[in-house]
Design an enzyme around this catalytic site. Structure first.
Site, PDB file in Angstrom:
ATOM      1  N   ASP A 181     -10.286   4.276  -1.799  1.00  0.00           N
ATOM      2  CA  ASP A 181     -10.985   3.311  -0.958  1.00  0.00           C
ATOM      3  C   ASP A 181     -12.497   3.369  -1.173  1.00  0.00           C
ATOM      4  OD1 ASP A 181      -8.513   2.772   0.039  1.00  0.00           O
ATOM      5  OD2 ASP A 181      -8.862   3.645   2.014  1.00  0.00           O
ATOM      6  N   GLY A 222      -4.647   3.649  -8.370  1.00  0.00           N
ATOM      7  CA  GLY A 222      -4.787   3.939  -9.789  1.00  0.00           C
ATOM      8  C   GLY A 222      -3.901   5.039 -10.316  1.00  0.00           C
ATOM      9  N   ASP A 275       0.826  -1.203   0.000  1.00  0.00           N
ATOM     10  CA  ASP A 275       0.000   0.000   0.000  1.00  0.00           C
ATOM     11  C   ASP A 275       0.865   1.261   0.000  1.00  0.00           C
ATOM     12  OD1 ASP A 275      -2.053   1.817   0.321  1.00  0.00           O
ATOM     13  OD2 ASP A 275      -3.058   0.668   1.889  1.00  0.00           O
TER      14      ASP A 275
END
Length: 741
Positions: A558, A537, A494
């Protein structure tokens, strides 16, 4: 006594993000600026040059797509004394800010009135509290309040990664009232379903330390036909912190709504809302065996293979296989394949599953080569339910529930720990340890493998994760070795604090770099670890993700459990179909069905039943990774029905690996078509309206021959030969999922 209420949790209105009281001030706009300056908290600061923003939506969707760090909101408002004079309780001003991602420090006229989470400069450093509802309460005589004058509410926000700002609700200011202590909800795991009827328990819960009396009235009606079935009214008295349960009988079908109203006796204040009642479409699993997993598996030669045959049927089941490659064995009692394939190649295995009701067979292809994840991963992730409160106990509970409730028999296999498992410091040698919530993380992985399940973990290429835990920057080699030692099968990587590394370097190469570094570290170990890039993205990751050896990549910010979030994320994947295929999947984020909460108190998803059917159907058409985000141990019958329809899941797991294309698009309807490996098509017809619509499609418009044999995948029923096209009445925000034959 009333002042005690300032410290009680206000759950009903906070969770729903609305005010029930006349005269409430709704915060629909705010002045906004990125950056940080302590002078911005004061009422005299001139913010006229700041841009306007909508509180309640993340700032990434409002012109700040790649910004993380500090930002400020400033709201100017007149606070009329009539608000308190007209109230029944006259002692608490409530400032409701919905949710804030990740930490807020809130000021009224320059005076700090609340903080949730820890900022980077605080003792102990940054700690995210993004799932917690912000609702700050002040005595009406608080010196910071300026009655009948202009007030300035300043909210300092720190976003540590992912989405940022005030979101998931509509902020407001009002006076706290007695009814704000009430929560009214369905107890979905206790609904009793019959073929034509259902009995639903509705709970009325008093969160305040005071008696509440009132009348609970409800009406059951069918929004499709306009028919009213039941009208009832019940007098209730709720003791302090007490609750009452009312059973409501309804038809078992789509379109049923329960309109309710609770009227508090002393004040006449009311709580009103509408419940959309769940209905089951998936037929019961038959007693005879079925094999439900995709008929293909990708592995790398020389790496350990672990695969659980996904089969359903009345226990006991026995498993058999012929044509097993050298080095691979099958446990005939559990259906778990293990071993190592030494040589590259394609290996066809004939699987058979038996019980006393019959046998199921499947030709199963194992491709030993460079590609993993030949169909999208299916499993569970801890984040949407447990957030940073995840623990070994909670993970194992959900894994055990996945087995006990039969989900493993439908192909769900990954159990992924998200953020919050890392210790606060590395060892002197740089080794990363789990924190005390995970006393034996390797033992947990071994237990999962024993049951044929896959083990996933989480980290960040930055110094810290989104939740403020240790990331992997500078320790990629050590962390990859640790994951291999623990037997990890999936890594979610992440972006989070890597913003502080790239700083002003916005080149695509800079955004790729950390994912290449971890790729190289993972590849040094003889272990198949599915690699997910969670970077929202940026820089069109779908175009370069495969070059980092990743198998999936987040394409969005999210997701939240709202229709708007589902719409903004799911229905905007239409341009990405060229970049999906075996071993490379666009990831629109985890699923938002069941009980979710992100580490706060769990609540049923705010999606209606029809929206949940749409959610699962769309994700399957998109060939998306399917990661359940709810607490599986609290899985109700409706959510289980959503997650165990093998014909719907087969659309996602189709071996051709194509993502559906959006063929028809209007404000009221969308039609998506997905090519399948057997030459057929899966067709999703979506009603985007808030009311029932009769939607007609022509086969010609979809590029299909003039006559089609069609199957309804949710009900698993064949329809007659249909010429020219198809017409159906579809619920609001609902779907019809078909397959041509």
């Amino acid at each position: 006594m009333r002042y005690i209420l300032f410290f009680l949790p206000i759950l009903l209105l906070c969770n729903r993000g609305i005010s029930q009281h006349k005269g409430a001030i709704h915060i629909s706009s705010a002045r906004f600026c990125t950056g940080d300056d302590p002078g911005w908290k004061g009422p005299s600061f001139d913010d006229s040059s700041w841009k306007n923003i909508i509180p309640g939506k993340v700032w990434q969707s409002q012109g700040y797509p790649d910004y993380h760090g500090f930002a400020w909101y400033r709201v100017h408002f007149i606070l009329p004394s009539s608000m308190k004079n007209n109230a029944h309780w006259k002692d608490s001003l409530r400032i409701f800010l919905a949710n804030v991602n990740d930490v807020d420090e809130t000021f009224l006229n320059g005076v700090k009135i609340g903080q949730t989470g820890s900022l980077p400069e605080d003792a102990g450093g940054y700690v995210s509290k993004w799932p917690y509802t912000r609702s700050y309460h002040l005595p009406v005589a608080h010196p910071s309040i300026r009655w009948d004058k202009e007030n300035v509410l300043a909210i300092r926000v720190y976003d540590g990664g992912g989405t940022g700002g005030i979101f998931m609700g509509s902020p407001f200011i009002d006076i706290l009232e007695r009814t704000d202590g009430l929560t009214i909800r369905t107890n979905s795991d206790s609904i009793r379903y019959e073929p034509a009827t259902a009995a639903m328990p509705v709970k009325i819960i008093n969160r305040f330390n005071t008696v509440i009396k009132g009348t609970f009235a409800y009406t059951i009606h069918d929004i499709s036909s306009g028919k009213t079935y039941t009208t009832n009214s019940i007098n209730l008295q709720l003791s302090p912190f007490g609750e009452k349960q009312v059973w409501v009988n309804t038809p078992h079908k789509d379109g049923i709504r329960c309109n309710y109203r609770f009227t508090e006796t002393g004040t006449g204040l009311q709580i009103t809302d509408t419940l959309s009642l769940p209905y089951l479409l998936t037929p019961p699993t038959p007693d005879a065996p079925r094999i439900n997993n995709a008929p293909v598996l990708g592995v790398r030669p020389g790496h350990p293979l672990l695969f659980r045959i996904a089969a359903t049927g009345k226990a006991p089941l026995t498993y058999h296989a012929t044509g097993l490659p050298e080095g691979v064995v099958l446990d005939t009692g559990t259906g778990i394949l293990t071993g190592i394939i030494s040589l590259k190649g394609n290996y066809t295995i004939q699987l058979t599953v038996n019980n006393k009701y019959g046998a199921a067979r499947q030709s199963f292809l194992v491709k030993a080569g460079s590609l993993l994840s030949l169909t999208p991963p299916m499993g569970w992730n801890s984040w949407n339910c447990w957030g940073l409160s995840v623990s070994e106990e909670k993970v194992k509970s959900s894994a055990q529930a996945l087995l006990d409730k039969g989900l493993a028999g439908h192909g769900w296999s990954y159990i992924n720990i998200d953020d919050g498992w890392q210790a606060a410091q590395r060892t002197t040698s740089g080794k990363l340890l789990p924190n005390n919530k995970f006393p034996d993380i390797k033992g947990l992985g071994d237990w999962l493998h024993t049951h044929g399940l896959k083990f996933g973990i989480y980290s960040s290429p930055g110094t810290i994760t989104c939740g403020g835990y240790l990331g992997s920057l500078g320790y990629e080699e050590q962390d990859a070795a640790l994951y291999a030692q623990w037997g990890v099968d999936y890594l979610k990587y992440d972006w989070c604090s890597y913003d502080q590394v790239v700083l002003n370097d916005t080149t695509t190469a800079a955004y790729k770099k950390p994912f290449f570094v971890m790729q190289q570290a993972l590849r040094r170990h003889n272990r198949d670890i599915v690699y997910n890039l969670c970077q929202y993205g940026m820089k069109q990751v779908w175009q370069w993700g495969p070059s980092t050896d990743a198998q999936s990549w987040r394409t969005t910010e999210d997701i939240e459990d709202t229709w708007q979030s589902l719409y903004d994320i799911g229905f905007h994947q239409h341009a990405l179909y060229p970049w999906a295929g075996p071993g490379k999947w666009n990831d629109p984020d985890m699923m938002i069905v069941g009980q979710v909460g992100w580490g706060e108190s769990l609540h049923p998803t705010r999606l209606t039943p029809d929206e949940q059917y749409t959610h699962v159907s769309l994700w399957c058409l998109l060939s998306a990774p399917l990661l359940i985000g709810c607490d599986i141990s609290k899985l109700d019958a409706f959510t289980l029905n959503l997650l165990t329809n093998d014909e719907v899941l087969a659309v996602d797991q189709d071996t051709l690996g194509k993502q559906a294309r959006r063929i028809i698009y209007t404000p009221q309807q969308q039609v998506w078509v997905k090519e399948l490996a057997d030459g057929s098509k899966a067709i999703g017809i979506f009603n985007m309206d808030t009311k029932y619509r009769d939607i007609a499609i022509s086969w010609k418009a979809l590029g299909l021959p003039a006559a089609q044999r069609v199957r309804n995948l949710w009900t698993q029923k064949d329809l007659e030969l249909i010429k020219e096209g198809y017409k159906a009445r579809i619920p609001p925000h609902g779907v019809l999922l078909l397959k041509t034959k």
